[in-house]
Design a protein around this motif. Structure first.
Motif, PDB file in Angstrom:
ATOM      1  N   GLY A   1       0.812  -1.205   0.000  1.00  0.00           N
ATOM      2  CA  GLY A   1       0.000   0.000   0.000  1.00  0.00           C
ATOM      3  C   GLY A   1       0.851   1.262   0.000  1.00  0.00           C
ATOM      4  O   GLY A   1       0.547   2.223  -0.706  1.00  0.00           O
TER       5      GLY A   1
ATOM      6  N   GLY B   1       0.819   5.003   4.913  1.00  0.00           N
ATOM      7  CA  GLY B   1       1.959   4.101   4.769  1.00  0.00           C
ATOM      8  C   GLY B   1       3.183   4.564   5.528  1.00  0.00           C
ATOM      9  O   GLY B   1       3.137   5.564   6.258  1.00  0.00           O
TER      10      GLY B   1
ATOM     11  N   LYS C   1      -3.901  -4.194   0.144  1.00  0.00           N
ATOM     12  CA  LYS C   1      -4.290  -5.246   1.099  1.00  0.00           C
ATOM     13  C   LYS C   1      -5.078  -6.427   0.518  1.00  0.00           C
ATOM     14  O   LYS C   1      -4.576  -7.535   0.442  1.00  0.00           O
TER      15      LYS C   1
HETATM   16  C1  LIG Z   1      -2.440  -0.387   5.347  1.00  0.00           C
HETATM   17  C2  LIG Z   1      -2.633   0.894   4.661  1.00  0.00           C
HETATM   18  C3  LIG Z   1      -1.591   1.481   3.912  1.00  0.00           C
HETATM   19  C4  LIG Z   1      -0.195   0.915   3.879  1.00  0.00           C
HETATM   20  O1  LIG Z   1      -0.148  -0.334   3.273  1.00  0.00           O
HETATM   21  P1  LIG Z   1       1.192  -1.238   3.416  1.00  0.00           P
HETATM   22  O2  LIG Z   1       0.907  -2.393   2.517  1.00  0.00           O
HETATM   23  O3  LIG Z   1       1.312  -1.609   4.850  1.00  0.00           O
HETATM   24  O4  LIG Z   1       2.326  -0.417   2.952  1.00  0.00           O
HETATM   25  C5  LIG Z   1      -1.871   2.641   3.218  1.00  0.00           C
HETATM   26  N1  LIG Z   1      -3.089   3.203   3.250  1.00  0.00           N
HETATM   27  C6  LIG Z   1      -4.111   2.663   3.962  1.00  0.00           C
HETATM   28  C7  LIG Z   1      -5.443   3.326   3.932  1.00  0.00           C
HETATM   29  C8  LIG Z   1      -3.915   1.507   4.696  1.00  0.00           C
HETATM   30  O5  LIG Z   1      -4.911   1.002   5.411  1.00  0.00           O
END
Ligand SMILES: *Cc1c(COP(=O)(O)O)cnc(C)c1O
Length: 401
Positions: free
Chosen positions: A105, A140, A252
């Protein structure tokens, strides 16, 4: 590898970045998880909205197995059928036309920030670079995305931070207006702020925000890393709001647990990224893209949007009903199967007790318990989760009084 319970007793060779729960999970199937001692748990966190199809979904597993026999990795300098197919699929089910694949993410948001800046600076030829994000947001952990994140705790000790990020107040259009300058390149937001405690964007706010972006030539980036892939009862949360973002980021839930991220953009952004301007070694490699394709096909075939919408409405109604008179519950809110139960006290001790009682849930911020079950969750499973929650809250009150 390790004997039962041993992992909790031995010295860990991992950097201590996580405050780990004292549970070692070794197996999962649909909504169930098992620890190394054979105890079972009802999973209402789905690996943080990753396993939206439940654990080890069969159709995805078969597709991964097929791909495992064919090819694991080649460079992005070659054409990859699964990557092209997933990009085409994502374009066909969204308001966007083009996809850049990465692994998480944070990387998807990083790509969105880079794309927005380059669109202004290279395609439109202006000098805009600022990104407006929101207080309590989460985007992130890379240097740019933690700077975008509207929470102080993720920034501590990392100075100096990159320039060009300003934070507005969520659901406050005047606050956004006051932050817009001739440097504003994009506005980035989650439509349901997940990490900080399930805060929903208001319809009027989002409509006005979208209009503001259009008026001022600002790109609208919707971070769907947590809300995307059916979590809120639609493929993407933006569909609830009747808007068309210029950029959507995903990660995710996209590949049911294999690492993947995607930054999706409208056709007008095509020339923002020219050859060599952005890249990722693993981005869009065969296994996660095969899993992503199977995940999206399964969501559509099994009409999980309808299911998640109904299950979410049922869970929200039941929670509101049984928790109405509970003095330590101050709010219950959600969209689809992203539900938050806000308490008057910090939730961490309660979360531990829920785990001990067989229900795996996560906090959102300090005061919210998040319910994020599989999109296949049944009414019986929801009833069971609520029974466990009520029992633990009752015990908690007993202890407080
Ligand atoms: C979890 C999340 C991220 C970060 O994702 P990662 O895969 O952990 O880097 C970014 N934005 C939102 C809204 C999230 O819930």
């Amino acid at each position: 590898m390790y004997k039962k319970g041993e992992i909790l007793l031995k010295k860990s060779y991992l950097f201590p970045t996580y405050n780990k729960f004292p549970i070692t999970l070794v197996k999962g199937e649909q909504s169930s998880l098992w620890d190394d001692k054979g105890n079972s748990y009802l999973d209402f966190m789905t690996g943080l909205a990753v396993c939206n199809l439940g654990h080890v979904p069969q159709k995805v597993k078969l597709r991964i197995q097929e791909q495992l026999d064919q090819l694991w990795h080649v460079s992005n300098l070659f054409h990859l059928p699964t990557q092209e197919a997933l990009a085409e699929k994502l374009a066909s089910i969204s308001c966007t036309d083009l996809v850049f694949f990465c692994n998480s993410g944070a990387e998807a948001n990083e790509a969105a920030i880079k794309c927005a800046r380059r669109y202004h600076q290279r395609v439109l030829g202006n000098k805009r670079y600022e990104i407006i994000t929101f207080e309590q947001s989460f985007h992130g952990r890379t240097l740019a995305t933690l700077t975008a994140t509207g929470q102080q705790k993720v920034k501590e000790g990392y100075l100096p931070l990159p320039e060009g990020f300003v934070h507005a107040v969520f659901n406050d259009i005047q606050s956004v207006q006051s932050k817009i300058t001739d440097k504003t390149a994009a506005i980035m937001l989650e439509l349901v702020q997940g990490e900080s405690g399930v805060h929903l964007a208001d319809q009027a706010f989002v409509s006005e925000l979208s209009n503001l972006c259009e008026q001022h030539g600002i790109l609208l980036i919707i971070d769907e890393v947590q809300t995307g892939i059916g979590r809120t009862g639609k493929m993407f949360a933006y569909e609830h709001y009747g808007i068309e973002p210029d950029i959507i980021t995903l990660a995710k839930g996209l590949a049911s647990g294999l690492p993947i991220g995607a930054m999706m953009g409208k056709e007008k952004l095509r020339d923002a990224f020219s050859i060599g301007s952005h890249a990722s070694t693993f981005g869009g490699s065969p296994l996660p893209t095969a899993a992503g394709l199977a995940t999206i096909e399964t969501l559509i075939e099994d009409d999980l949007f309808e299911r998640a919408t109904k299950a979410g409405a049922y869970a929200l109604d039941e929670l509101k009903k049984v928790l109405k008179a509970n003095p330590i519950v101050c709010d219950v809110r959600g969209l689809g199967l992203l539900i938050g139960i806000e308490l008057t006290e910090v939730v961490n001790p309660i979360i531990q007790k829920l785990h001990q009682s067989g229900l795996l849930v996560l906090p959102g911020g300090t005061h919210v318990i998040r319910f994020m079950p599989s999109l296949y969750v049944t009414h019986d499973e929801i009833d069971l989760a609520i029974r466990i929650l009520c029992k633990v809250l009752r015990e908690q009150r007993g202890e407080v009084i």
